[in-house]
Design a protein around this motif. Structure first.
Motif, short mmCIF file in Angstrom:
data_model
loop_
_atom_site.label_atom_id
_atom_site.label_comp_id
_atom_site.label_asym_id
_atom_site.label_seq_id
_atom_site.Cartn_x
_atom_site.Cartn_y
_atom_site.Cartn_z
N GLY A 48 0.76 -1.30 -0.01
CA GLY A 48 0.11 -0.02 -0.13
C GLY A 48 0.80 1.24 -0.04
O GLY A 48 0.21 2.32 0.14
N ASP A 93 -10.90 11.56 4.30
CA ASP A 93 -11.08 11.17 5.84
C ASP A 93 -9.57 10.44 6.25
O ASP A 93 -8.82 10.89 5.48
N GLY A 94 -9.52 10.49 7.45
CA GLY A 94 -8.14 10.08 8.06
C GLY A 94 -7.50 9.03 7.61
O GLY A 94 -6.11 9.09 7.01
N ARG A 95 -8.32 7.84 7.05
CA ARG A 95 -7.44 6.81 6.56
C ARG A 95 -7.03 7.12 5.15
O ARG A 95 -5.94 6.95 4.79
N THR A 96 -7.88 7.77 4.37
CA THR A 96 -7.24 8.29 2.89
C THR A 96 -6.04 9.11 3.12
O THR A 96 -5.08 8.98 2.33
N THR A 97 -6.04 10.18 4.08
CA THR A 97 -4.94 10.79 4.34
C THR A 97 -3.79 10.25 4.51
O THR A 97 -2.62 10.51 4.03
N ARG A 98 -3.75 9.06 5.43
CA ARG A 98 -2.68 8.51 5.81
C ARG A 98 -1.88 7.33 4.49
O ARG A 98 -1.04 7.55 4.45
N PHE A 99 -2.86 6.82 3.86
CA PHE A 99 -2.45 6.26 2.71
C PHE A 99 -2.06 7.17 1.62
O PHE A 99 -0.59 6.88 0.96
N ARG A 100 -2.28 8.22 1.62
CA ARG A 100 -1.82 9.40 0.42
C ARG A 100 -0.27 9.66 1.07
O ARG A 100 0.62 9.62 0.14
#
Length: 107
Positions: A48, A93-100
Motif C-alpha cells: 500500500g 477522511d483520516g485513512r485516505t490521508t494516511r495512505f496518500r
C-alpha cells in the motif's frame, strides 16, 4: 534418473560467474541503479506504499523526458507533492490521508 541428468545435480555449474543474477527482472530504466529504485517503488504497491499506475506513469514521464537525476527526482517529487495536497472536492477522511501520505513518502 542419474544424478548427473537432473537439473541442479552434480553436473550443474557451482558458480554464477557470468550468469544473469536477476533473470526475468523488469527493466523500467536502462541505468541499473534507477531501475532498482523504480522496481522498489513498484514493489511497494503490495504494502500500500505505492500504486502501480502512479509508478508506471512516473516511469513513462521520466523516460520521455530523458533519464537523469533531475528528471527522476522532479517527477517523483511532484507526484508526492500532489498526493500530500488535499484532493479537489473536500477533505479526505483520516485513512485516505494516511495512505496518500505513505505513498507520497515512498515517491
Amino acid at each position: 534418473m542419474p544424478a548427473s541428468d537432473r537439473q541442479g545435480g552434480p553436473s550443474a555449474p557451482a558458480t554464477t560467474q557470468g550468469a544473469d543474477l536477476t533473470p526475468g527482472a523488469m527493466t523500467l530504466f536502462d541505468d541499473p541503479s534507477y531501475n532498482f529504485n523504480g522496481l522498489l517503488a513498484l514493489g511497494a504497491s503490495g504494502a500500500g506504499a505505492a500504486e502501480v499506475g502512479e509508478v508506471l506513469t512516473a516511469v513513462n514521464a521520466i523516460n520521455k523526458a530523458g533519464l537523469s537525476a533531475q528528471s527522476y527526482v522532479t517527477t517523483f517529487s511532484r507526484l508526492g507533492d500532489r498526493l500530500v495536497a488535499a484532493p479537489a472536492g473536500g477533505e479526505p477522511d483520516g485513512r485516505t490521508t494516511r495512505f496518500r501520505a505513505l505513498r507520497a513518502a515512498q515517491y
